[in-house]
Design an enzyme around this catalytic site. Structure first.
Site, PDB file in Angstrom:
ATOM      1  N   HIS A 121       0.814  -1.220   0.000  1.00  0.00           N
ATOM      2  CA  HIS A 121       0.000   0.000   0.000  1.00  0.00           C
ATOM      3  C   HIS A 121       0.848   1.272   0.000  1.00  0.00           C
ATOM      4  O   HIS A 121       0.363   2.345   0.305  1.00  0.00           O
ATOM      5  CB  HIS A 121      -0.961  -0.009   1.195  1.00  0.00           C
ATOM      6  CG  HIS A 121      -1.981  -1.107   1.112  1.00  0.00           C
ATOM      7  ND1 HIS A 121      -2.714  -1.563   2.176  1.00  0.00           N
ATOM      8  CD2 HIS A 121      -2.397  -1.852   0.055  1.00  0.00           C
ATOM      9  CE1 HIS A 121      -3.524  -2.533   1.784  1.00  0.00           C
ATOM     10  NE2 HIS A 121      -3.344  -2.741   0.511  1.00  0.00           N
ATOM     11  N   CYS A 151       4.280  21.342  -4.783  1.00  0.00           N
ATOM     12  CA  CYS A 151       5.631  21.082  -5.280  1.00  0.00           C
ATOM     13  C   CYS A 151       6.502  22.341  -5.227  1.00  0.00           C
ATOM     14  O   CYS A 151       6.070  23.408  -5.663  1.00  0.00           O
ATOM     15  CB  CYS A 151       5.528  20.562  -6.706  1.00  0.00           C
ATOM     16  SG  CYS A 151       7.116  20.265  -7.480  1.00  0.00           S
TER      17      CYS A 151
HETATM   18  P1  NAD Z   1      -6.893  -3.695  10.332  1.00  0.00           P
HETATM   19  O1  NAD Z   1      -7.019  -2.480  11.194  1.00  0.00           O
HETATM   20  O2  NAD Z   1      -8.038  -4.057   9.489  1.00  0.00           O
HETATM   21  O3  NAD Z   1      -6.588  -4.941  11.251  1.00  0.00           O
HETATM   22  C1  NAD Z   1      -5.597  -4.927  12.224  1.00  0.00           C
HETATM   23  C2  NAD Z   1      -5.686  -6.229  12.991  1.00  0.00           C
HETATM   24  O4  NAD Z   1      -4.561  -6.287  13.850  1.00  0.00           O
HETATM   25  C3  NAD Z   1      -6.936  -6.364  13.854  1.00  0.00           C
HETATM   26  O5  NAD Z   1      -7.581  -7.586  13.542  1.00  0.00           O
HETATM   27  C4  NAD Z   1      -6.402  -6.368  15.292  1.00  0.00           C
HETATM   28  O6  NAD Z   1      -7.058  -7.320  16.099  1.00  0.00           O
HETATM   29  C5  NAD Z   1      -4.979  -6.770  15.103  1.00  0.00           C
HETATM   30  N1  NAD Z   1      -4.047  -6.202  16.072  1.00  0.00           N
HETATM   31  C6  NAD Z   1      -3.973  -4.935  16.521  1.00  0.00           C
HETATM   32  N2  NAD Z   1      -2.942  -4.792  17.365  1.00  0.00           N
HETATM   33  C7  NAD Z   1      -2.341  -6.011  17.437  1.00  0.00           C
HETATM   34  C8  NAD Z   1      -1.209  -6.508  18.124  1.00  0.00           C
HETATM   35  N3  NAD Z   1      -0.489  -5.736  18.928  1.00  0.00           N
HETATM   36  N4  NAD Z   1      -0.881  -7.809  17.959  1.00  0.00           N
HETATM   37  C9  NAD Z   1      -1.623  -8.621  17.159  1.00  0.00           C
HETATM   38  N5  NAD Z   1      -2.700  -8.190  16.482  1.00  0.00           N
HETATM   39  C10 NAD Z   1      -3.047  -6.907  16.617  1.00  0.00           C
HETATM   40  O7  NAD Z   1      -5.557  -3.534   9.510  1.00  0.00           O
HETATM   41  P2  NAD Z   1      -5.100  -4.242   8.147  1.00  0.00           P
HETATM   42  O8  NAD Z   1      -5.640  -5.605   8.057  1.00  0.00           O
HETATM   43  O9  NAD Z   1      -3.657  -3.991   8.038  1.00  0.00           O
HETATM   44  O10 NAD Z   1      -5.821  -3.413   6.983  1.00  0.00           O
HETATM   45  C11 NAD Z   1      -6.123  -2.076   7.093  1.00  0.00           C
HETATM   46  C12 NAD Z   1      -5.463  -1.126   6.121  1.00  0.00           C
HETATM   47  O11 NAD Z   1      -5.010  -0.113   6.960  1.00  0.00           O
HETATM   48  C13 NAD Z   1      -4.258  -1.561   5.395  1.00  0.00           C
HETATM   49  O12 NAD Z   1      -4.552  -1.360   4.076  1.00  0.00           O
HETATM   50  C14 NAD Z   1      -3.133  -0.582   5.795  1.00  0.00           C
HETATM   51  O13 NAD Z   1      -2.563   0.000   4.648  1.00  0.00           O
HETATM   52  C15 NAD Z   1      -3.827   0.504   6.540  1.00  0.00           C
HETATM   53  N6  NAD Z   1      -3.220   0.992   7.801  1.00  0.00           N
HETATM   54  C16 NAD Z   1      -1.870   1.039   7.957  1.00  0.00           C
HETATM   55  C17 NAD Z   1      -1.338   1.496   9.159  1.00  0.00           C
HETATM   56  C18 NAD Z   1       0.154   1.539   9.301  1.00  0.00           C
HETATM   57  O14 NAD Z   1       0.863   1.762   8.316  1.00  0.00           O
HETATM   58  N7  NAD Z   1       0.686   1.332  10.514  1.00  0.00           N
HETATM   59  C19 NAD Z   1      -2.172   1.885  10.204  1.00  0.00           C
HETATM   60  C20 NAD Z   1      -3.556   1.841  10.001  1.00  0.00           C
HETATM   61  C21 NAD Z   1      -4.069   1.382   8.794  1.00  0.00           C
END
Ligand code: NAD
Length: 240
Positions: A121, A151
């Site tokens: 992503h 820019c």
């Molecule tokens: P999601 O929020 O849908 O799911 C996150 C999952 O991680 C949840 O099921 C939750 O139970 C679990 N979780 C949270 N903390 C945890 C931990 N400490 N240990 C184990 N499990 C844990 O996220 P996703 O499936 O990655 O999809 C969401 C979209 O969000 C992605 O496309 C991503 O690009 C984007 N996103 C990215 C970030 C980042 O870059 N850090 C943050 C938020 C969202």
């Protein structure tokens, strides 16, 4: 949990082409909220739902509102890799981990030192002018004086190199991720609700021996893995 961690260690020891496929849950222990947990971004109150704000149409039509949200909620420049990032980096240095496929845009795996990274992503660390394609770093974008960053060369609108809803994933990165997963002997999936398509479908390309799923909450793929651990990643990875 102890038995499960022992199995995980055993499988890691006997594997030589491990791929880690992770989501936002990998970074919550670095202080970055995920989307779908109870305290995730989807459960906070905004004028618009985050899925709408983070869509291509919204970026085009409500650029100022998009950047307000982006700068307030997705600025994780000060975040540091946690134990999960660090262990994964060590496994790569040891020659056991052949790749990380991530849905995260926070750049923390790179900060931890991993080189074989497939950022499905995109990343907040790459930003391009929509007119002249000039690269701008994340500081330039997050700290621009005006809410919308323009820019410095041509004045065009800058867009972060992150895949918004309605946008296609980069084909080359996706192909490389599929290749790595399909030749892996072990796949560890961690911190993803596995609800975001098409990334979630990558699980079906795995043909190796050991499939492990580590997620705080259960997912619809729990039954599919040889080992499922519904715990925080940090609690598991600290034993590795
Ligand atoms: P999601 O929020 O849908 O799911 C996150 C999952 O991680 C949840 O099921 C939750 O139970 C679990 N979780 C949270 N903390 C945890 C931990 N400490 N240990 C184990 N499990 C844990 O996220 P996703 O499936 O990655 O999809 C969401 C979209 O969000 C992605 O496309 C991503 O690009 C984007 N996103 C990215 C970030 C980042 O870059 N850090 C943050 C938020 C969202």
């Amino acid at each position: 949990m102890d038995d499960k961690v022992s199995t995980l260690k055993e499988w890691i020891n006997e594997s030589n082409k491990i791929v880690f496929f992770g989501g936002a849950g990998v970074s919550t222990e670095s202080g970055i909220p995920d989307f779908r947990s109870q305290d995730g971004l989807y459960n906070m109150d905004y004028k618009y739902p985050p899925e709408q704000i983070l869509s291509h149409t919204f970026f085009e039509n409500n650029t100022e509102e998009f950047y307000k949200f982006y700068k307030e909620k997705l600025n994780c420049l000060d975040a540091k890799p946690n134990i999960t990032h660090e262990v994964l980096s060590r496994l790569e240095k040891e020659g056991k981990l052949t790749g990380i496929v991530t849905q995260n845009i926070d750049g923390l795996h790179e900060k931890a030192g991993n080189k074989y990274l497939f950022e499905l992503h995109g990343s907040i660390y790459r930003n391009y002018c929509t007119k002249c394609k000039k690269f701008h770093d994340a500081n330039y974008v997050f700290n621009s004086k005006s809410t919308i960053p323009y820019c410095e060369k041509c004045g065009g609108l800058i867009k972060p190199d992150v895949v918004l809803y309605e946008e296609e994933l980069n084909k080359q990165i996706m192909q490389n991720a599929i290749y790595e997963i399909s030749r892996a002997d072990m796949l560890i999936i961690g911190g993803s609700s596995l609800t975001v398509f098409p990334a979630s479908n990558l699980i079906y390309y795995f043909k190796g021996k050991h499939l492990v799923l580590i997620n705080k909450d259960s997912t619809i793929y729990d039954f599919y893995a040889g080992l499922t651990i519904n715990e925080k990643l940090g609690e598991v990875f600290k034993h590795l």
